[in-house]
Design a protein around this motif. Structure first.
Motif, short mmCIF file in Angstrom:
data_model
loop_
_atom_site.label_atom_id
_atom_site.label_comp_id
_atom_site.label_asym_id
_atom_site.label_seq_id
_atom_site.Cartn_x
_atom_site.Cartn_y
_atom_site.Cartn_z
N MET A 21 0.65 -1.18 0.00
CA MET A 21 -0.06 -0.03 -0.05
C MET A 21 1.04 1.29 -0.08
O MET A 21 0.42 2.18 -0.71
CB MET A 21 -0.87 -0.12 1.17
CG MET A 21 -2.02 1.26 1.47
SD MET A 21 -3.09 1.27 -0.09
CE MET A 21 -3.97 2.68 0.26
N THR A 22 1.75 1.26 0.85
CA THR A 22 2.72 2.51 0.94
C THR A 22 3.53 2.64 -0.70
O THR A 22 3.98 3.91 -0.87
CB THR A 22 4.00 2.38 2.00
OG1 THR A 22 4.63 1.03 1.94
CG2 THR A 22 3.05 2.07 3.61
N THR A 23 3.81 1.53 -1.21
CA THR A 23 4.51 1.66 -2.31
C THR A 23 3.60 2.24 -3.19
O THR A 23 4.06 3.14 -4.34
CB THR A 23 5.04 0.42 -3.01
OG1 THR A 23 3.83 -0.45 -3.15
CG2 THR A 23 6.10 -0.34 -2.03
N LEU A 24 2.37 2.19 -3.41
CA LEU A 24 1.37 2.65 -4.22
C LEU A 24 1.23 4.18 -4.02
O LEU A 24 1.19 4.94 -4.95
CB LEU A 24 0.23 1.75 -4.34
CG LEU A 24 -0.96 2.45 -5.27
CD1 LEU A 24 -0.47 2.22 -6.75
CD2 LEU A 24 -2.43 1.53 -5.00
N VAL A 25 1.22 4.53 -2.82
CA VAL A 25 1.05 5.88 -2.38
C VAL A 25 2.27 6.64 -2.67
O VAL A 25 2.35 7.71 -3.36
CB VAL A 25 0.71 6.05 -0.82
CG1 VAL A 25 0.64 7.60 -0.35
CG2 VAL A 25 -0.82 5.21 -0.50
N SER A 26 3.50 6.11 -2.58
CA SER A 26 4.68 6.83 -2.93
C SER A 26 4.94 6.80 -4.29
O SER A 26 5.33 7.99 -5.01
CB SER A 26 5.86 6.15 -2.25
OG SER A 26 5.96 4.88 -2.75
N LEU A 27 4.32 5.97 -5.21
CA LEU A 27 4.44 6.13 -6.56
C LEU A 27 3.65 7.16 -7.00
O LEU A 27 3.85 7.97 -7.97
CB LEU A 27 3.92 4.55 -7.17
CG LEU A 27 3.83 4.70 -8.62
CD1 LEU A 27 5.25 5.01 -9.35
CD2 LEU A 27 3.48 3.24 -9.35
N LEU A 28 2.35 7.10 -6.52
CA LEU A 28 1.25 8.04 -6.88
C LEU A 28 1.93 9.67 -6.56
O LEU A 28 1.87 10.58 -7.34
CB LEU A 28 -0.19 7.95 -6.03
CG LEU A 28 -1.20 9.10 -6.32
CD1 LEU A 28 -1.49 8.94 -7.94
CD2 LEU A 28 -2.27 8.90 -5.64
N LEU A 29 2.62 9.77 -5.35
CA LEU A 29 3.18 10.96 -5.08
C LEU A 29 4.23 11.53 -5.94
O LEU A 29 4.53 12.41 -6.34
CB LEU A 29 3.50 10.98 -3.63
CG LEU A 29 4.21 12.21 -3.02
CD1 LEU A 29 3.09 13.33 -2.92
CD2 LEU A 29 4.78 11.97 -1.48
N PHE A 30 4.96 10.55 -6.40
CA PHE A 30 6.29 10.65 -7.28
C PHE A 30 5.69 11.03 -8.73
O PHE A 30 6.40 12.07 -9.14
CB PHE A 30 6.91 9.45 -7.44
CG PHE A 30 8.11 9.55 -8.42
CD1 PHE A 30 7.97 9.07 -9.65
CD2 PHE A 30 9.22 10.42 -8.17
CE1 PHE A 30 8.82 9.22 -10.81
CE2 PHE A 30 10.00 10.49 -9.17
CZ PHE A 30 9.93 9.86 -10.47
N LEU A 31 4.59 10.43 -8.91
CA LEU A 31 4.12 10.93 -10.36
C LEU A 31 3.55 12.40 -10.12
O LEU A 31 3.57 13.11 -11.24
CB LEU A 31 3.01 10.10 -10.75
CG LEU A 31 3.41 8.48 -11.21
CD1 LEU A 31 2.39 7.57 -11.58
CD2 LEU A 31 4.30 8.66 -12.42
N ILE A 32 2.80 12.61 -9.18
CA ILE A 32 2.10 14.07 -9.20
C ILE A 32 3.60 15.11 -9.05
O ILE A 32 3.43 15.90 -9.75
CB ILE A 32 1.28 13.90 -7.69
CG1 ILE A 32 0.06 13.24 -8.25
CG2 ILE A 32 1.06 15.54 -7.60
CD1 ILE A 32 -0.71 13.10 -6.85
N LEU A 33 4.43 14.88 -8.29
CA LEU A 33 5.48 15.80 -8.20
C LEU A 33 6.13 15.82 -9.33
O LEU A 33 6.75 17.18 -9.75
CB LEU A 33 6.14 15.53 -6.75
CG LEU A 33 5.61 15.52 -5.39
CD1 LEU A 33 6.58 15.14 -4.26
CD2 LEU A 33 5.23 17.18 -5.38
N SER A 34 6.32 14.73 -10.08
CA SER A 34 7.20 14.91 -11.27
C SER A 34 6.65 15.74 -12.49
O SER A 34 7.23 16.11 -13.29
CB SER A 34 7.68 13.63 -11.54
OG SER A 34 6.63 12.94 -12.21
#
Length: 137
Positions: free
Chosen positions: A1-14
């Motif tokens: 679950m945390t990897t999905l949230v971190s991936l989503l956060l990375f995509l938004i910031l990038s």
């Protein structure tokens, strides 16, 4: 679950940094360097500036240099079957922008459903473990 949230956060910031990087460079025709084109290319892109010469090659479709399949003669019967252009709907900026926004909402809904399902499974497993630990009455 945390990897999905971190991936989503990375995509938004990038994606936000990419859009900021594009705004720094000047855009537009005024910032382009001029390029010399040949007279034939100028004539191709500006056909109305040159008068039509009748002494050159044939300009009618009957003596075209194209293959037979590429030569099409228009008839009134074929022209009447074409759909009218007035009924076309064009996509505006709002409908084009709604596509990625809809994808983001669908992604967030999927993450929410995944969270609810995983929470229910975890709670059901805990309840089953707690029920097995209690002595029978």
């Amino acid at each position: 679950m945390t990897t999905l949230v971190s991936l989503l956060l990375f995509l938004i910031l990038s994606s936000s940094t990419i859009t900021r990087a594009q705004e720094r460079a000047p855009h537009g025709l005024a910032y382009e360097s001029p390029m010399a084109i040949s007279p034939e290319a100028y004539d191709f892109f500006h056909p109305d500036t040159q008068p039509q010469r009748g002494n050159g090659p044939c300009f009618s479709p009957e003596c075209s240099t194209l293959p037979e399949a590429a030569t099409v003669l228009s008839t009134p019967a074929h022209e009447s079957t074409a759909p009218p252009d007035a009924g076309k709907k064009r996509l505006g900026a709002g409908s084009i922008a709604s596509i990625p926004i809809g994808l983001v909402f669908a992604l967030l809904a999927g993450v929410g459903v995944y969270y609810v399902v995983m929470t229910r499974q975890t709670n059901a497993a805990r309840a089953k473990a707690a029920q097995q630990l209690q002595p029978a009455v």
